[in-house]
Each structure stands twice: as structure tokens, then as C-alpha cells.
Design a protein around this motif. Structure first.
Motif, short mmCIF file in Angstrom:
data_model
loop_
_atom_site.label_atom_id
_atom_site.label_comp_id
_atom_site.label_asym_id
_atom_site.label_seq_id
_atom_site.Cartn_x
_atom_site.Cartn_y
_atom_site.Cartn_z
N TYR A 3 -2.71 -1.00 14.33
CA TYR A 3 -2.09 0.34 14.18
C TYR A 3 -1.23 0.53 12.84
CZ TYR A 3 0.58 4.60 14.82
OH TYR A 3 1.56 5.59 14.78
N ARG A 4 -0.70 -0.49 12.48
CA ARG A 4 0.14 -0.45 11.20
C ARG A 4 -0.82 -0.16 9.95
NH1 ARG A 4 4.51 -4.96 10.44
NH2 ARG A 4 5.00 -3.48 8.53
N LEU A 5 -2.04 -1.00 9.98
CA LEU A 5 -2.95 -1.04 8.88
C LEU A 5 -3.62 0.40 9.04
CD1 LEU A 5 -4.44 -4.50 9.08
CD2 LEU A 5 -2.85 -3.59 7.48
N GLN A 6 -4.01 0.78 10.28
CA GLN A 6 -4.70 2.01 10.38
C GLN A 6 -3.79 3.26 9.81
OE1 GLN A 6 -7.75 2.69 11.34
NE2 GLN A 6 -7.55 4.66 10.28
N SER A 7 -2.42 2.93 9.99
CA SER A 7 -1.48 4.20 9.47
C SER A 7 -1.68 4.31 8.15
CB SER A 7 -0.08 3.71 9.95
OG SER A 7 0.33 2.67 9.24
N ILE A 8 -1.89 3.31 7.33
CA ILE A 8 -2.01 3.49 5.84
C ILE A 8 -3.31 4.34 5.33
CG2 ILE A 8 -2.53 2.10 3.62
CD1 ILE A 8 -1.15 -0.38 4.83
N LEU A 9 -4.43 3.96 6.25
CA LEU A 9 -5.50 4.68 6.14
C LEU A 9 -5.49 6.19 6.16
CD1 LEU A 9 -8.34 2.10 7.16
CD2 LEU A 9 -7.65 2.52 4.73
N ASN A 10 -4.75 6.46 7.39
CA ASN A 10 -4.52 7.85 7.73
C ASN A 10 -3.64 8.43 6.52
OD1 ASN A 10 -5.76 7.30 9.93
ND2 ASN A 10 -3.96 6.86 11.17
N ALA A 11 -2.65 7.77 6.06
CA ALA A 11 -1.82 8.55 4.91
C ALA A 11 -2.42 8.56 3.74
CB ALA A 11 -0.48 7.31 4.68
N ALA A 12 -3.42 7.61 3.59
CA ALA A 12 -4.21 7.87 2.24
C ALA A 12 -5.30 8.80 2.49
CB ALA A 12 -5.16 6.54 2.01
N ALA A 13 -5.73 9.09 3.58
CA ALA A 13 -6.59 10.26 3.75
C ALA A 13 -5.87 11.75 3.66
CB ALA A 13 -7.34 10.24 5.14
N ARG A 62 1.33 9.68 -5.20
CA ARG A 62 2.02 11.00 -4.60
C ARG A 62 2.76 11.67 -5.73
NH1 ARG A 62 4.32 9.40 -0.40
NH2 ARG A 62 2.42 9.72 0.93
N SER A 63 3.52 10.73 -6.81
CA SER A 63 4.26 11.35 -7.75
C SER A 63 3.28 12.07 -8.80
CB SER A 63 5.04 10.54 -8.31
OG SER A 63 4.42 9.38 -9.15
N VAL A 64 1.96 11.60 -8.97
CA VAL A 64 1.22 12.11 -10.00
C VAL A 64 0.08 12.88 -9.58
CG1 VAL A 64 2.34 10.28 -11.67
CG2 VAL A 64 0.24 10.03 -10.35
N TRP A 65 -0.19 13.04 -8.30
CA TRP A 65 -1.45 13.51 -7.71
C TRP A 65 -1.78 14.87 -8.21
CZ3 TRP A 65 -2.19 17.55 -4.59
CH2 TRP A 65 -1.38 18.43 -3.82
N ARG A 66 -0.81 15.83 -8.54
CA ARG A 66 -0.93 17.27 -9.09
C ARG A 66 -1.55 17.30 -10.27
NH1 ARG A 66 1.23 20.98 -5.90
NH2 ARG A 66 3.04 20.14 -4.16
N CYS A 67 -1.51 16.15 -11.10
CA CYS A 67 -2.01 15.85 -12.44
C CYS A 67 -3.38 15.44 -12.53
CB CYS A 67 -1.00 15.43 -13.25
SG CYS A 67 0.91 15.81 -13.42
N LEU A 68 -3.74 15.22 -11.19
CA LEU A 68 -5.00 14.15 -11.35
C LEU A 68 -6.30 14.98 -10.82
CD1 LEU A 68 -3.83 10.86 -9.99
CD2 LEU A 68 -4.37 11.38 -12.53
N LEU A 69 -7.23 14.95 -11.48
CA LEU A 69 -8.77 15.52 -10.99
C LEU A 69 -9.17 14.75 -9.72
CD1 LEU A 69 -10.88 15.95 -13.95
CD2 LEU A 69 -9.48 17.73 -12.88
N ARG A 70 -9.97 15.52 -8.67
CA ARG A 70 -10.24 14.70 -7.38
C ARG A 70 -10.70 13.39 -7.50
NH1 ARG A 70 -10.42 15.75 -2.04
NH2 ARG A 70 -12.12 14.80 -0.91
N HIS A 71 -11.93 13.39 -8.47
CA HIS A 71 -12.53 11.90 -8.47
C HIS A 71 -11.40 10.93 -9.19
CE1 HIS A 71 -12.80 13.45 -12.64
NE2 HIS A 71 -12.94 12.02 -13.01
N ALA A 72 -10.54 11.54 -9.90
CA ALA A 72 -9.73 10.32 -10.39
C ALA A 72 -8.57 10.04 -9.33
CB ALA A 72 -8.69 10.92 -11.49
N LEU A 73 -8.21 10.75 -8.49
CA LEU A 73 -7.17 10.95 -7.40
C LEU A 73 -7.84 9.56 -6.31
CD1 LEU A 73 -4.68 11.29 -5.92
CD2 LEU A 73 -5.60 13.25 -4.81
N CYS A 100 0.70 -1.17 -0.07
CA CYS A 100 -0.15 0.27 0.22
C CYS A 100 0.88 1.10 0.02
CB CYS A 100 -0.98 0.00 1.17
SG CYS A 100 -2.31 -1.26 1.08
N PHE A 101 2.05 1.14 0.77
CA PHE A 101 2.80 2.47 0.83
C PHE A 101 3.61 2.53 -0.57
CE2 PHE A 101 2.30 2.60 5.52
CZ PHE A 101 2.14 3.90 5.78
N ALA A 102 3.83 1.63 -1.25
CA ALA A 102 4.48 1.63 -2.61
C ALA A 102 3.49 2.21 -3.46
CB ALA A 102 5.05 0.25 -3.09
N ALA A 103 2.06 2.12 -3.48
CA ALA A 103 1.27 2.26 -4.28
C ALA A 103 0.82 4.03 -3.79
CB ALA A 103 -0.01 1.67 -4.17
#
Length: 222
Positions: free
Chosen positions: A212-222, A173-184, A165-168
Motif C-alpha cells: 500500500y505504501r508503494l501504491q501510494s507513490i504511484l497514486n501521488a505521481a498520477a 511539484r515545485s516546477v511542474w507549471r513550467c514544464l510541458l506535459r511530455h517533459a513532466l 520518491c516523495f522527495a523527487a
């Protein structure tokens, strides 16, 4: 019903096609069309007797398409007896499969002994005979995308999920500025959230540290 199956399976042909040429057609006289809707059901009907054979050895089979797991339970003092029973069962399974044009693949066969953490020292490390091959026990296996540890802690599964998940997230993160919100959001749900939620029911009872490790993924994704 039988005539309906016959009409579905008969008259099939196969051939190989390249960009420049096509081979001659050959009649399919065995098997079912690959990728067909009825393929998995017909295969399960074909191997139904195999499951009964496993149960005759007081073992528990679990089949998913062409993957079959064999489970057994015993006290620590009876592990050698269980290993002999599994070997004898697989001998009969191999014989049945040969007579039905199937084959056991020892290179894809794994043995996992499961026990509580405090009894890990009682888990045998000697190989188990699988046909003519001796297979060493492993500490974890992957079954349908879920990693199962010998101590049933699911630590390997959580570690693999966090790493993936962190690799994804780094790629997103490397392309998020080029994406619309719904695509992101679609990317995050498809590549991160769905993987965290996969088989989440088996996480009941795991340690708080792993949660907690799994929750950290969701926090990072948020």
C-alpha cells in the motif's frame, strides 16, 4: 584468442591532465582500462578460481564485478559453526587475493544473519572475525540498490523507496507549471516510477501494508 586479449591490453599508457598541464605518460603494466567493455569480463576470468575456493568451504559465492557476497545456511543451533567456517573461508580468500595483487577491504565488509521474524531472538549478535577485524552483524544491508533486512521483510527497502520518491515528487511539484506535459511525464517516469519498479520481483509475498505504501507513490505521481 589469447593473442587477441594481448593486443587489447598491451601498449596502454596513462597520464594525468589538468586545465594547465599534462603529466608524462606511464605504461600500464597491470590491470585493464577503466570503464572498458571487456573490463568486467576479464576481471571475472581473473577471479574465477576465487569462487571455486569459496565453494570448497561449502559456502555459496555470488560475484558482480568486484563485489563478492558469501552465503551460508544452517540451523539456529549451528550458527557458531557457520561463523567459524566463514572466517576460515575469508582467511583463505585474503591469502589468495594477496597473492594475486588484490585486497580485502574489511571497512566495506558487512555481516547479515537472516531468519524468520519468530526466530529473530536466535540470531547471534557477537562479531564475526573478518581477517584481523571483528565485524558486528547489521540488521540490514544494501546490495545493488536493494535493501535486505535480517527478517527478509523488505521494510527498509520500501521505506527508503518511499522517502526517495516523495522527495523527487516534491521537487517536481515545485516546477511542474513550467514544464510541458511530455517533459513532466519523463521526469516522473525517470525519478519515481522507475525507482518503484526497480527489483519489484523481490516484493512478491511482502505485507499488504508495504504494498500500500508503494501504491501510494504511484497514486501521488498520477
Amino acid at each position: 584468442m589469447i593473442k587477441w586479449f594481448i593486443s587489447y591490453l598491451s601498449g596502454r599508457v596513462q597520464y594525468v591532465r589538468t586545465p594547465t598541464t599534462t603529466s608524462s605518460q606511464l605504461a600500464v603494466v597491470h590491470g585493464v582500462p577503466e570503464g572498458s567493455v571487456l573490463g568486467p569480463i576479464l576481471f571475472l576470468l581473473y577471479v574465477a578460481d576465487l569462487l571455486k575456493l569459496i565453494k570448497c568451504h561449502q559456502l555459496v559465492p555470488h560475484a558482480y564485478a568486484d563485489d563478492i557476497q558469501i552465503y551460508g545456511f544452517c540451523r539456529p543451533s549451528s550458527v557458531n559453526c557457520l561463523a567459524d567456517r566463514v572466517s576460515a573461508c575469508i582467511d583463505e580468500v585474503s591469502s589468495w587475493m594477496r597473492s594475486n595483487r588484490l585486497q580485502v577491504n574489511p571497512s566495506k565488509t558487512e555481516v547479515l544473519w537472516c531468519s524468520f521474524s519468530r526466530r529473530q531472538h536466535q540470531i547471534p549478535t557477537s562479531p564475526v572475525r573478518i581477517g584481523s577485524t571483528c565485524v558486528l552483524p547489521v540488521t540490514s544491508i544494501r546490495d545493488l540498490g536493494l535493501y535486505i533486512d535480517c527478517d527478509v521483510s523488505l521494510q527498509t527497502h520500501v521505506t527508503a523507496t518511499v522517502r526517495s520518491c516523495f522527495a523527487a515528487l516534491r521537487q517536481i511539484r515545485s516546477v511542474w507549471r513550467c514544464l510541458l506535459r511530455h517533459a513532466l511525464l519523463s521526469l516522473i517516469h525517470a525519478l519515481v516510477v522507475s525507482e518503484v519498479h526497480y527489483c519489484c520481483s523481490v516484493l512478491a509475498g511482502v505485507s499488504r501494508q508495504l504494498l500500500y505504501r508503494l501504491q501510494s507513490i504511484l497514486n501521488a505521481a498520477a
